[in-house]
Design an enzyme around this catalytic site. Structure first.
Site, PDB file in Angstrom:
ATOM      1  N   GLY A   1       9.496  -2.097  -2.046  1.00 18.90           N
ATOM      2  CA  GLY A   1       9.823  -0.663  -2.054  1.00 18.90           C
ATOM      3  C   GLY A   1      11.293  -0.447  -1.717  1.00 18.90           C
TER       4      GLY A   1
ATOM      5  CD  GLU B   1       0.016  -3.171   4.678  1.00 13.75           C
ATOM      6  OE1 GLU B   1       1.039  -3.438   4.017  1.00 13.75           O
ATOM      7  OE2 GLU B   1      -0.757  -2.245   4.384  1.00 13.75           O
TER       8      GLU B   1
ATOM      9  N   GLY C   1       3.251  -0.938  -3.574  1.00  7.47           N
ATOM     10  CA  GLY C   1       3.327  -2.359  -3.244  1.00  7.47           C
ATOM     11  C   GLY C   1       3.845  -2.537  -1.835  1.00  7.47           C
ATOM     12  CB  SER C   2       5.281  -5.459  -0.192  1.00  5.67           C
ATOM     13  OG  SER C   2       6.374  -5.753  -1.035  1.00  5.67           O
TER      14      SER C   2
ATOM     15  CE  LYS D   1       5.673  -5.926 -12.310  1.00  3.66           C
ATOM     16  NZ  LYS D   1       4.710  -7.032 -12.228  1.00  3.66           N
TER      17      LYS D   1
ATOM     18  CG  ASN E   1      -4.284  -2.892  -3.205  1.00  3.62           C
ATOM     19  OD1 ASN E   1      -3.519  -2.533  -4.098  1.00  3.62           O
ATOM     20  ND2 ASN E   1      -4.437  -2.220  -2.091  1.00  3.62           N
TER      21      ASN E   1
ATOM     22  CB  CYS F   1      -2.049   0.640   1.484  1.00  7.85           C
ATOM     23  SG  CYS F   1      -2.601   1.668   0.147  1.00  7.85           S
TER      24      CYS F   1
ATOM     25  CD  GLU G   1       1.135   7.406  -6.275  1.00  8.79           C
ATOM     26  OE1 GLU G   1       1.002   7.233  -7.493  1.00  8.79           O
ATOM     27  OE2 GLU G   1       1.214   6.476  -5.465  1.00  8.79           O
TER      28      GLU G   1
ATOM     29  CD  GLN H   1      -2.568 -10.960   1.695  1.00 12.15           C
ATOM     30  OE1 GLN H   1      -1.631 -10.541   1.028  1.00 12.15           O
ATOM     31  NE2 GLN H   1      -2.652 -10.766   3.014  1.00 12.15           N
TER      32      GLN H   1
ATOM     33  CD  GLU I   1       2.028   6.730  -1.669  1.00  6.32           C
ATOM     34  OE1 GLU I   1       1.879   6.305  -0.503  1.00  6.32           O
ATOM     35  OE2 GLU I   1       2.194   7.924  -1.943  1.00  6.32           O
TER      36      GLU I   1
END
Ligand code: ADP
Length: 476
Positions: free
Chosen positions: A228, A378, A223-224, A170, A147, A279, A457, A326, A245
């Site tokens: 995670g 989400e 990511g998701s 990656k 995203n 997010c 971050e 999606q 995150e």
């Protein structure tokens, strides 16, 4: 065909992936090499070899190389923004702003490389000196989502390199174009071979190889929630340092005393811009009963007027959903919301445009209740639901009633409520009279609860993850 970058060389992968434009599925953006687990391992080995010298390299060299990346990214903002919009589907202005932000992040960390310092402390024992310094963590694996194809890689790569780490990057499968372009710029910026490596490929193979590799000292992942959890399960047992995150289900509280125009603008931008694929998007609009009818009427008018079209077409406000899967998720949640008893006030249908793309009319639900799935899970699409609140205390309780804790927004003209909310919202970032999405590049980013794990971050605080503290005692 665009290749992977390992140990200072461009190398072919074990297969090739087509990069498709979500605004026009007949438009192939390019062909990108896909690495396999073996190549991921080679990249880690290259990073291990490079770390010995890079970890003690001069800060001027690090700063110069980061500045070279910053200058080129900023200079090529229009072209890189066009590529980003074409492969990911956010609008051209949003994409160019993202590229600019990535450039600014590299510039910030070019400065940060020079701003490293330590502390001296008095020893409790006479005649001893104590120094506290920070050293690089080692080889860091960076796994990023689709995203923010440039900004998220930038805010992981730049601090990693500024602080003397070596990187294996990656990117997400859907957006190799932006990642490759950034890697190509980094490859010419003056970093020694092996300091930065790019491995494009499937998360289940290439990402998993980074999670499993014993020489990857730290992993920064966005990511998701599900992936995670995999990162934690795979890398925590070997004591890798982790920074994750993940999702959000961010509330925007609108109180009776809010400025209506400000509140509507925050809701439109926060819930729908970037097609809701952030997010930090505000997917729960928690609105006090006194303002609710006016707020909903004004918001509906704005949402129905949003221009959904090709991401690169002038005037488009909402680009396509990123891909078919999606879009399927979004449509499924829109159906679930109706089955649960929420009222779909507008939008929610797939729409056709001049080209075949994944266009979805932004959806607004009202009469939602906090236990509904559309209010708890989400969705990651242009879908928001309005939940009614009796008063400020009720709204705060509803806002905090979520497994997530990334951002929390409030629209009010009351200083008392603003101050209380900043203190009591259970989120890493609080926004008063500004949208929940849209953050500065030089200050900490991160959340609480299921949204984040590990240090923040961005900004100066990035050193908590990308360095490790050493305490040295000397008796001179
Ligand atoms: P999203 O829903 O945003 O695609 P994912 O968590 O699936 O979220 O993807 C985020 C990043 O994690 C991508 O780079 C993806 O390739 C990577 N990924 C997906 N599955 C795995 C896995 N099993 N191990 C490591 N990385 C993964």
């Amino acid at each position: 065909m665009k290749s992977n970058y390992i140990a200072g060389e461009w190398v072919a992968g074990s297969s090739v992936r087509e990069n498709i434009n979500p605004s026009d599925v007949s438009d192939v953006v390019g062909h990108y090499a896909q690495a396999d687990a073996k190549q991921a391992q080679l990249a880690v080995e290259a990073a291990v070899d490079a770390f010995q010298a890079w970890s003690v390299s001069g800060v001027q060299a690090r700063s110069d190389a980061l500045e070279a990346v910053a200058s080129e990214v900023l200079a090529r903002r229009a072209e890189l923004g066009e590529l980003l919009a074409r492969e990911e589907g956010k609008t051209l202005p949003e994409a160019q702003a993202e590229v600019a932000r990535a450039g600014q992040i590299f510039r910030f960390f070019a400065g940060e490389a020079l701003r490293q310092g330590g502390e001296k402390a008095p020893s409790v024992r006479p005649g001893i000196e104590v120094e506290i310094t920070r050293e690089p963590v080692g080889v860091v694996g960076l796994i990023t989502p689709w995203n923010f194809p440039v900004a998220i890689p930038a805010w992981k790569i730049a601090p990693a390199l500024a602080h003397g780490n070596c990187v294996v990057f990656k990117p997400a499968e859907l957006v190799p174009g932006s990642a490759w372009a950034l890697a190509e710029i980094i490859s010419r910026a003056g970093f020694p071979a092996g300091v930065f490596n790019l491995v494009m490929g499937p998360g289940s193979e290439v990402g998993q190889a980074l999670i499993n590799h014993p020489s990857v000292d730290a992993l920064s992942f966005t990511g998701s929630t599900g992936t995670g959890a995999r990162v934690i399960a795979g890398a925590a047992p070997r004591r890798a340092k982790l920074q994750l995150e993940m999702g959000g289900k961010n509330p925007l509280v609108v109180l009776d005393d809010a400025d209506l125009a400000v509140a509507v603008e925050c809701a439109v931008q926060g819930s729908y811009y970037s097609t809701g694929q952030r997010c930090t998007a505000s997917s729960r609009l928690i609105v006090q009963k006194g303002i609710l009818p006016r707020f909903v009427a004004a918001l509906r008018e704005r949402v129905e007027a949003l221009v959904v079209d090709d991401a690169r077409k002038p005037g488009t406000q909402i680009g396509p959903v990123v891909d078919q899967s999606q879009l399927d998720v979004d449509l499924e949640y829109i159906a679930i919301g109706q089955q649960e008893g929420a009222r779909l006030l507008c939008g929610g249908q797939r729409v056709q445009r001049a080209t075949e793309g994944f266009f979805l009319q932004p959806a607004l639900f009202v009469d939602a209740s906090p236990e509904m799935r559309i209010a708890r899970e989400e969705i990651f699409g242009p879908v928001a639901c309005v939940i009614a609140a009796d008063d400020y205390e009720h709204a705060l309780t509803l806002a905090n009633d979520t497994p997530f804790g990334l951002t929390a927004g409030l629209c009010t003209t009351s200083l008392r409520h603003a101050s209380h909310f900043k203190r009591h919202a259970k989120a890493g970032m609080v926004m008063v009279n500004v949208p929940t999405a849209g953050v500065d590049y030089h200050v900490p980013f991160g959340g609480r609860k299921a949204s984040s794990y590990g240090p923040r971050e961005q900004g100066r605080h990035a050193n908590e993850f990308f360095t490790t503290v050493k305490t040295a005692y000397t008796a001179p």
